[in-house]
Design a protein around this motif. Structure first.
Motif, PDB file in Angstrom:
ATOM      1  N   GLY A  44      29.371  49.744  33.524  1.00 18.01           N
ATOM      2  CA  GLY A  44      28.601  48.925  32.611  1.00 18.01           C
ATOM      3  C   GLY A  44      29.397  48.561  31.366  1.00 18.01           C
ATOM      4  N   ARG A  45      30.193  49.511  30.887  1.00 18.80           N
ATOM      5  CA  ARG A  45      31.030  49.259  29.706  1.00 18.80           C
ATOM      6  C   ARG A  45      32.109  48.219  30.020  1.00 18.80           C
ATOM      7  N   PHE A  46      32.670  48.279  31.221  1.00 15.59           N
ATOM      8  CA  PHE A  46      33.675  47.296  31.623  1.00 15.59           C
ATOM      9  C   PHE A  46      33.098  45.879  31.594  1.00 15.59           C
ATOM     10  N   PHE A  47      31.859  45.738  32.065  1.00 13.59           N
ATOM     11  CA  PHE A  47      31.221  44.417  32.047  1.00 13.59           C
ATOM     12  C   PHE A  47      30.930  43.967  30.619  1.00 13.59           C
ATOM     13  N   THR A  48      30.461  44.894  29.790  1.00 14.28           N
ATOM     14  CA  THR A  48      30.142  44.552  28.403  1.00 14.28           C
ATOM     15  C   THR A  48      31.374  44.044  27.658  1.00 14.28           C
ATOM     16  N   LEU A  49      32.528  44.659  27.940  1.00 15.48           N
ATOM     17  CA  LEU A  49      33.776  44.272  27.273  1.00 15.48           C
ATOM     18  C   LEU A  49      34.460  43.080  27.935  1.00 15.48           C
ATOM     19  N   ASP A  50      33.846  42.533  28.975  1.00 15.93           N
ATOM     20  CA  ASP A  50      34.416  41.438  29.747  1.00 15.93           C
ATOM     21  C   ASP A  50      35.710  41.834  30.444  1.00 15.93           C
ATOM     22  N   TRP A  51      35.809  43.103  30.799  1.00 18.96           N
ATOM     23  CA  TRP A  51      36.943  43.555  31.602  1.00 18.96           C
ATOM     24  C   TRP A  51      36.683  43.260  33.078  1.00 18.96           C
ATOM     25  N   LEU A  52      35.404  43.197  33.435  1.00 20.34           N
ATOM     26  CA  LEU A  52      35.012  42.852  34.792  1.00 20.34           C
ATOM     27  C   LEU A  52      34.064  41.664  34.752  1.00 20.34           C
ATOM     28  N   ARG A  53      34.151  40.837  35.787  1.00 22.15           N
ATOM     29  CA  ARG A  53      33.205  39.744  35.960  1.00 22.15           C
ATOM     30  C   ARG A  53      32.785  39.699  37.426  1.00 22.15           C
ATOM     31  N   TYR A  54      31.543  39.304  37.638  1.00 22.37           N
ATOM     32  CA  TYR A  54      31.071  39.168  39.009  1.00 22.37           C
ATOM     33  C   TYR A  54      31.721  37.964  39.670  1.00 22.37           C
ATOM     34  N   GLY A  55      32.012  38.116  40.959  1.00 24.83           N
ATOM     35  CA  GLY A  55      32.541  37.009  41.728  1.00 24.83           C
ATOM     36  C   GLY A  55      31.418  36.158  42.281  1.00 24.83           C
ATOM     37  N   VAL A  56      31.783  35.112  43.004  1.00 29.26           N
ATOM     38  CA  VAL A  56      30.787  34.232  43.602  1.00 29.26           C
ATOM     39  C   VAL A  56      30.048  34.945  44.723  1.00 29.26           C
ATOM     40  N   SER A  57      30.770  35.721  45.518  1.00 25.11           N
ATOM     41  CA  SER A  57      30.164  36.440  46.635  1.00 25.11           C
ATOM     42  C   SER A  57      29.481  37.713  46.148  1.00 25.11           C
TER      43      SER A  57
END
Length: 253
Positions: A216-229
């Motif tokens: 969750g922290r990775f997503f908050t920091l924009d280290w991860l993003r969801y792909g199309v699939s």
């Protein structure tokens, strides 16, 4: 008055998952995000009407939960245990070579193996690599559980339980500075540290409350993003630098 014993109806659950169409839907949902019925129909390669029948059966069995959002129906897994069961089955499932239908399909499979979500935590080679880094740096420590039958700790039948990983004092400090409230995690019923046997890597990735909090922290920091699939996530360039600076983890290109 004693209540009659009620055993889990494993056969019913197995029959539901045994349908290839329903298995595709459940796998798509195992990334943790709610998905529209139309998306699930496309994932399963069936018509929307057929998808509705499958989703109704999964809902009635308590494996998925549906909700109305405007004109669309969205579905999600009923619990993390459903995703855990699917991941465990993937570890022991026979591998059948299949022809690659297109470059798009090949790219998607590679992306799933590289980095994906396993319900609410990170999986794939990225998740496995981070887990190994946490252990090698002393943020986590792993101890094999005693096996009474001497079969060893890595059997799929002991999925997620053959080893005991613990958060170290150093790990608590590092993850705390990163923004994870470790003390709060320890007050919840969910184990702070657990692991899954990653189906694509056949090694361990971090689950439990800590795995979910870090992801969750990775997503908050924009280290991860969801792909199309569904399930696919992508490590951003910011995330690549952040993992290197914070955890000395060099993500493969």
């Amino acid at each position: 008055m004693e209540h009659p014993r009620r055993d889990p109806d494993i056969a019913r659950a197995a029959r539901l998952i045994a349908s290839a169409s329903r298995a595709h839907m459940l796998k798509a949902l195992s990334g943790g995000r709610p998905l529209a019925a139309s998306v699930l129909a496309e994932e399963a390669g069936v018509t929307p009407a057929t998808a509705s029948v499958h989703l109704r059966r999964l809902t009635e069995a308590g494996l998925v939960v549906g909700e109305q959002r405007g004109r669309h129906h969205y579905y999600r897994l009923a619990s993390a245990e459903v995703s855990t069961a699917l991941e465990a089955l993937a570890v022991i499932a026979p591998t059948v070579p299949a022809p690659v239908a297109s470059l798009r399909v090949s790219s998607r499979e590679n992306a799933l193996r590289r980095s994906r979500t396993c319900y609410d935590h990170l999986a794939g080679s990225l998740g496995v690599g981070l887990m190994e880094t946490f252990v090698s740096q002393g943020l986590l420590t792993g101890t094999p559980k005693a096996e009474e039958d001497g079969r060893g700790p890595d059997l799929p039948a002991a999925y997620g339980r053959a080893l005991e990983y613990h958060l170290t004092g150093k790990g608590g400090e590092v993850f705390g500075r990163f923004g994870v409230d470790v003390a709060r995690l320890s007050t919840r019923r969910r184990p702070v540290v657990r692991y899954c046997v990653d189906w694509s890597e056949r090694r361990h990735h971090l689950a439990g409350g800590l795995g979910a909090a870090l992801t969750g922290r990775f997503f908050t920091l924009d280290w991860l993003r969801y792909g199309v699939s569904p399930r696919v996530v992508h490590l951003t360039e910011t995330g690549r630098r952040g993992l290197a600076d914070t955890f000395s983890f060099e993500a493969p290109a």
